[in-house]
Design a protein around this motif. Structure first.
Motif, PDB file in Angstrom:
ATOM      1  N   GLY A 207       8.960  -5.714  -3.302  1.00  5.02           N
ATOM      2  CA  GLY A 207       7.551  -5.610  -2.920  1.00  5.02           C
ATOM      3  C   GLY A 207       7.287  -4.671  -1.766  1.00  5.02           C
ATOM      4  N   GLU A 208       8.281  -3.805  -1.455  1.00  8.00           N
ATOM      5  CA  GLU A 208       8.158  -2.940  -0.283  1.00  8.00           C
ATOM      6  C   GLU A 208       7.399  -1.648  -0.540  1.00  8.00           C
ATOM      7  N   MET A 209       7.268  -1.218  -1.803  1.00  9.63           N
ATOM      8  CA  MET A 209       6.713   0.104  -2.068  1.00  9.63           C
ATOM      9  C   MET A 209       5.292   0.259  -1.531  1.00  9.63           C
ATOM     10  N   GLY A 210       4.471  -0.774  -1.688  1.00  9.77           N
ATOM     11  CA  GLY A 210       3.090  -0.686  -1.224  1.00  9.77           C
ATOM     12  C   GLY A 210       2.956  -0.507   0.276  1.00  9.77           C
ATOM     13  N   LEU A 211       3.988  -0.901   1.023  1.00  9.93           N
ATOM     14  CA  LEU A 211       3.967  -0.712   2.474  1.00  9.93           C
ATOM     15  C   LEU A 211       3.908   0.765   2.828  1.00  9.93           C
ATOM     16  N   PHE A 212       4.480   1.607   1.958  1.00 11.27           N
ATOM     17  CA  PHE A 212       4.615   3.017   2.294  1.00 11.27           C
ATOM     18  C   PHE A 212       3.690   3.940   1.503  1.00 11.27           C
ATOM     19  N   ASP A 213       3.275   3.515   0.291  1.00 11.77           N
ATOM     20  CA  ASP A 213       2.403   4.429  -0.461  1.00 11.77           C
ATOM     21  C   ASP A 213       0.982   3.897  -0.635  1.00 11.77           C
ATOM     22  N   GLY A 214       0.745   2.613  -0.336  1.00 13.82           N
ATOM     23  CA  GLY A 214      -0.598   2.061  -0.405  1.00 13.82           C
ATOM     24  C   GLY A 214      -1.140   1.874  -1.809  1.00 13.82           C
ATOM     25  N   HIS A 215      -0.320   2.112  -2.834  1.00 15.15           N
ATOM     26  CA  HIS A 215      -0.776   1.953  -4.216  1.00 15.15           C
ATOM     27  C   HIS A 215      -0.571   0.527  -4.704  1.00 15.15           C
ATOM     28  N   GLY A 216      -1.161   0.225  -5.860  1.00 13.70           N
ATOM     29  CA  GLY A 216      -1.023  -1.106  -6.430  1.00 13.70           C
ATOM     30  C   GLY A 216       0.406  -1.410  -6.839  1.00 13.70           C
ATOM     31  N   ARG A 217       0.675  -2.681  -7.092  1.00 11.73           N
ATOM     32  CA  ARG A 217       2.014  -3.092  -7.508  1.00 11.73           C
ATOM     33  C   ARG A 217       2.411  -2.352  -8.780  1.00 11.73           C
ATOM     34  N   SER A 218       3.670  -1.909  -8.831  1.00 11.21           N
ATOM     35  CA  SER A 218       4.147  -1.139  -9.976  1.00 11.21           C
ATOM     36  C   SER A 218       4.714  -2.020 -11.079  1.00 11.21           C
ATOM     37  N   ALA A 219       4.882  -3.322 -10.807  1.00 12.90           N
ATOM     38  CA  ALA A 219       5.453  -4.240 -11.789  1.00 12.90           C
ATOM     39  C   ALA A 219       5.035  -5.661 -11.438  1.00 12.90           C
ATOM     40  N   GLU A 220       5.432  -6.588 -12.283  1.00  9.95           N
ATOM     41  CA  GLU A 220       5.185  -8.011 -12.030  1.00  9.95           C
ATOM     42  C   GLU A 220       6.438  -8.641 -11.430  1.00  9.95           C
ATOM     43  N   ALA A 221       6.252  -9.606 -10.523  1.00  8.24           N
ATOM     44  CA  ALA A 221       7.357 -10.389  -9.977  1.00  8.24           C
ATOM     45  C   ALA A 221       7.144 -11.843 -10.373  1.00  8.24           C
ATOM     46  N   ARG A 222       8.171 -12.446 -11.001  1.00  6.55           N
ATOM     47  CA  ARG A 222       8.044 -13.795 -11.546  1.00  6.55           C
ATOM     48  C   ARG A 222       9.322 -14.575 -11.310  1.00  6.55           C
ATOM     49  N   ALA A 223       9.188 -15.849 -10.942  1.00 12.54           N
ATOM     50  CA  ALA A 223      10.357 -16.701 -10.725  1.00 12.54           C
ATOM     51  C   ALA A 223      10.991 -17.090 -12.058  1.00 12.54           C
TER      52      ALA A 223
END
Length: 219
Positions: A81-97
């Motif tokens: 979940g770190e990508m948005g910290l640096f590019d400000g774009h929406g999530r690139s995928a889903e994260a699921r348990a």
């Protein structure tokens, strides 16, 4: 209070000082998850990154018809979940348990403050993202140069690690998502490994009998 020993082992935080780790831990929150709980979905506005404390988290993309491609499997100590910290774009995928899990949640803002105060820490960010790109390059090469049987052999070896016996930590459907093929084709590949005597299988329990043959098929 979060144990900073775990945080110090996370790739992104390895060069943080004890004081910076303590501040990071203070800003974090624990979140407990049941199987199939969704942490975020593709396109969501990002504001946090996560570290796995226990359990397993799938990072996956879904097609318009509901098919899933699992691009990463996150376990204890892994960060996502770190990508948005640096590019400000929406999530690139889903994260699921994939099972009952616990994650640490870190808001972006305190991290931005730390990086702005000590920009040299951003080299660890470069290393992390470069490793992500390398992993993506390997996955793309596999999709071009390996058939379904080869990709299935490679994923089984990755899930086994150094162990000769292991329990598949995901369902057959999720394994198919990692391989990038239908469940039927993946099951057919596994059945061929059993028939050849390369592995033994009982439900989700596997034993590798001929690792060298699996490794050869995965190349």
């Amino acid at each position: 209070m979060v144990d900073t020993t775990l945080l110090a082992s996370v790739e992104l935080f390895q060069e943080f000082t004890p004081e910076e780790l303590a501040q990071l831990a203070e800003s974090s929150a624990r979140r407990s998850l049941f199987r199939n709980d969704v942490i975020f979905t593709e396109g969501d506005e990002p504001a946090e990154l996560f570290v796995v404390l226990s359990g397993r988290i799938a990072i996956a993309n879904k097609s318009v018809d509901g098919r899933e491609s699992m691009v990463a499997l996150m376990e204890r100590g892994d960060l996502f979940g770190e990508m948005g910290l640096f590019d400000g774009h929406g999530r690139s995928a889903e994260a699921r348990a994939l099972e009952p899990s616990e994650v640490l949640v870190f808001p972006y803002d305190p991290l931005r403050t730390t990086y702005e105060a000590r920009p040299a820490l951003l080299w660890d960010v470069v290393t992390l993202l470069a490793n992500r790109i390398r992993t993506t390059d390997v996955a793309l090469a596999d999709s071009v140069f390996l058939d379904v049987t080869g990709r299935t052999a490679k994923r089984l070896l990755e899930l086994a690690g150094d162990a000769e016996e292991f329990t598949l930590p995901i369902t057959q459907e999720e394994l198919a998502g990692m391989v990038g093929a239908s469940r039927e084709r993946v099951n057919k590949a596994i059945a061929s490994f059993v028939r050849l005597g390369w592995i033994d299988q009982a439900d989700r329990r596997y034993r590798i009998v001929k690792r060298d043959e699996l490794e050869r098929r995965a190349r």
